[in-house]
Scaffold this active site. Sequence first.
Site, mmCIF file in Angstrom:
data_model
loop_
_atom_site.group_PDB
_atom_site.id
_atom_site.type_symbol
_atom_site.label_atom_id
_atom_site.label_comp_id
_atom_site.label_asym_id
_atom_site.label_seq_id
_atom_site.Cartn_x
_atom_site.Cartn_y
_atom_site.Cartn_z
ATOM 1 N N GLY A 1 43.069 17.918 6.114
ATOM 2 C CA GLY A 1 42.669 18.520 4.843
ATOM 3 C C GLY A 1 41.181 18.722 4.672
ATOM 4 N N CYS B 1 40.775 3.275 9.907
ATOM 5 C CA CYS B 1 40.245 2.490 8.794
ATOM 6 C C CYS B 1 41.110 2.700 7.555
ATOM 7 C CB CYS B 1 38.807 2.937 8.506
ATOM 8 S SG CYS B 1 38.098 2.211 7.018
ATOM 9 N N ASP B 2 41.383 1.613 6.868
ATOM 10 C CA ASP B 2 42.020 1.683 5.549
ATOM 11 C C ASP B 2 40.928 1.440 4.511
ATOM 12 O OD1 ASP B 2 43.329 1.363 3.171
ATOM 13 O OD2 ASP B 2 44.761 -0.136 3.898
ATOM 14 N N SER C 1 37.556 15.722 -8.696
ATOM 15 C CA SER C 1 38.534 16.810 -8.817
ATOM 16 C C SER C 1 38.316 17.534 -10.130
ATOM 17 C CB SER C 1 39.959 16.268 -8.786
ATOM 18 O OG SER C 1 40.876 17.292 -9.139
ATOM 19 N N TYR D 1 45.576 9.547 -11.250
ATOM 20 C CA TYR D 1 44.625 10.343 -10.467
ATOM 21 C C TYR D 1 43.407 10.764 -11.296
ATOM 22 C CZ TYR D 1 42.954 14.159 -7.487
ATOM 23 O OH TYR D 1 42.178 14.993 -6.710
ATOM 24 N N LEU E 1 42.643 23.030 -7.124
ATOM 25 C CA LEU E 1 43.804 22.881 -6.236
ATOM 26 C C LEU E 1 43.608 23.770 -5.003
ATOM 27 C CD1 LEU E 1 46.658 21.587 -5.959
ATOM 28 C CD2 LEU E 1 47.554 23.714 -6.935
HETATM 29 P P1 NAD Z 1 44.928 15.071 2.454
HETATM 30 O O1 NAD Z 1 46.107 14.280 2.037
HETATM 31 O O2 NAD Z 1 45.135 16.402 3.090
HETATM 32 O O3 NAD Z 1 44.011 14.208 3.410
HETATM 33 C C1 NAD Z 1 43.616 12.920 3.011
HETATM 34 C C2 NAD Z 1 43.312 12.090 4.221
HETATM 35 O O4 NAD Z 1 42.937 10.797 3.739
HETATM 36 C C3 NAD Z 1 44.511 11.908 5.160
HETATM 37 O O5 NAD Z 1 44.124 12.141 6.496
HETATM 38 C C4 NAD Z 1 44.921 10.456 4.921
HETATM 39 O O6 NAD Z 1 45.443 9.822 6.086
HETATM 40 C C5 NAD Z 1 43.598 9.828 4.517
HETATM 41 N N1 NAD Z 1 43.788 8.601 3.745
HETATM 42 C C6 NAD Z 1 44.626 8.389 2.704
HETATM 43 N N2 NAD Z 1 44.568 7.114 2.308
HETATM 44 C C7 NAD Z 1 43.662 6.501 3.105
HETATM 45 C C8 NAD Z 1 43.182 5.162 3.217
HETATM 46 N N3 NAD Z 1 43.632 4.199 2.409
HETATM 47 N N4 NAD Z 1 42.255 4.891 4.154
HETATM 48 C C9 NAD Z 1 41.809 5.856 4.985
HETATM 49 N N5 NAD Z 1 42.239 7.122 4.951
HETATM 50 C C10 NAD Z 1 43.166 7.442 4.016
HETATM 51 O O7 NAD Z 1 44.025 15.236 1.123
HETATM 52 P P2 NAD Z 1 43.113 16.456 0.670
HETATM 53 O O8 NAD Z 1 43.954 17.415 -0.078
HETATM 54 O O9 NAD Z 1 42.305 16.945 1.806
HETATM 55 O O10 NAD Z 1 42.167 15.737 -0.389
HETATM 56 C C11 NAD Z 1 41.012 15.049 0.035
HETATM 57 C C12 NAD Z 1 40.210 14.595 -1.167
HETATM 58 O O11 NAD Z 1 39.880 15.715 -1.986
HETATM 59 C C13 NAD Z 1 40.929 13.598 -2.071
HETATM 60 O O12 NAD Z 1 40.007 12.663 -2.566
HETATM 61 C C14 NAD Z 1 41.455 14.477 -3.176
HETATM 62 O O13 NAD Z 1 41.662 13.772 -4.379
HETATM 63 C C15 NAD Z 1 40.323 15.472 -3.298
HETATM 64 N N6 NAD Z 1 40.758 16.721 -3.902
HETATM 65 C C16 NAD Z 1 41.657 17.503 -3.260
HETATM 66 C C17 NAD Z 1 42.072 18.668 -3.862
HETATM 67 C C18 NAD Z 1 43.079 19.566 -3.201
HETATM 68 O O14 NAD Z 1 43.629 20.428 -3.888
HETATM 69 N N7 NAD Z 1 43.335 19.437 -1.913
HETATM 70 C C19 NAD Z 1 41.567 19.058 -5.119
HETATM 71 C C20 NAD Z 1 40.657 18.219 -5.745
HETATM 72 C C21 NAD Z 1 40.251 17.054 -5.127
#
Ligand code: NAD
Length: 255
Positions: A18, A61-62, A140, A154, A186
């Site tokens: 992502g 990493c978590d 967000s 969230y 989004l």
């Molecule tokens: P995604 O789910 O595509 O990717 C998130 C990544 O974070 C994954 O690779 C997952 O394995 C990793 N992850 C989750 N929990 C974890 C943990 N405890 N430790 C380490 N890694 C962890 O998410 P995304 O859509 O790319 O979103 C990324 C960020 O952007 C988030 O903070 C999300 O809230 C923010 N965001 C996304 C959007 C959207 O529409 N995609 C919009 C606004 C904000």
Amino acid sequence: SDEQPKKRIAVVTGAAAGLGQAIAHRLAESGMDVVLADLDTADETAALVDKAGGRAHSVICDVTSEASVAELATAAQDFGGCDVLVNNAGIYPFVLFEDLTFEMWRRILSTNLDSMFLTCKAFLPGMQTNGWGRVINLASNAYMNGADPMLAGYVSSKGGVIGLTRALASEYGAHGITVNAIAPGLTVTGTTIAAVGGRPGEAGAAKWGAMAALQAIKRTPTPADVVGAAAFLASEEAGFITAQTLVVDGGLARV
Ligand code: NAD
């Protein structure tokens, strides 16, 4: 001057997929080496960073675990340090408040906000020693536009992210460290496609079109629409910009 700028190292959390993957790739294109922190292996991202001419170092990493983030910090130190911290890892389960358990609430807050406490604790001291640093936190636009149901945990976590961003900016501005947030709308990722129920234009995935219709720029964003903001905030030229939240949502939220 003709002096070559220092090769910076970025640590990107949630870098396996992502937005995190796209940001890691983009920072490599800006000339950085990148530590890729994720629960999952980030081989695909590492290949993108490599292709862009950066060194990549993957660390499982978590970010909700203090011990795991401490291991990440050690790994980053061995790799050369951390100049730019991108706190991107996050989760966004869509759940009505009446169905939201305290355990789920705690998991959302832990992943989206406690994580940033831990990584900032781990990486700000090194930046302070260097007298230079960039922290970029993923918030967000759901915090500003507020119209989305099923996101109480969230939206609360992202409000906390913006608060932490502002508070840390105050304490670290004197040390050459900026702390900013990016608030995307989004945006198409594997996880949002699953959450919405399909890709933009697909049957059963009307939410994409509904969101786009509310934006000033009426198309669905991809990670490519967001990465420029991260590259800019990480740059030398953004050194006088701190405590801000840059909304990257095609003009939906007005702040
Ligand atoms: P995604 O789910 O595509 O990717 C998130 C990544 O974070 C994954 O690779 C997952 O394995 C990793 N992850 C989750 N929990 C974890 C943990 N405890 N430790 C380490 N890694 C962890 O998410 P995304 O859509 O790319 O979103 C990324 C960020 O952007 C988030 O903070 C999300 O809230 C923010 N965001 C996304 C959007 C959207 O529409 N995609 C919009 C606004 C904000």
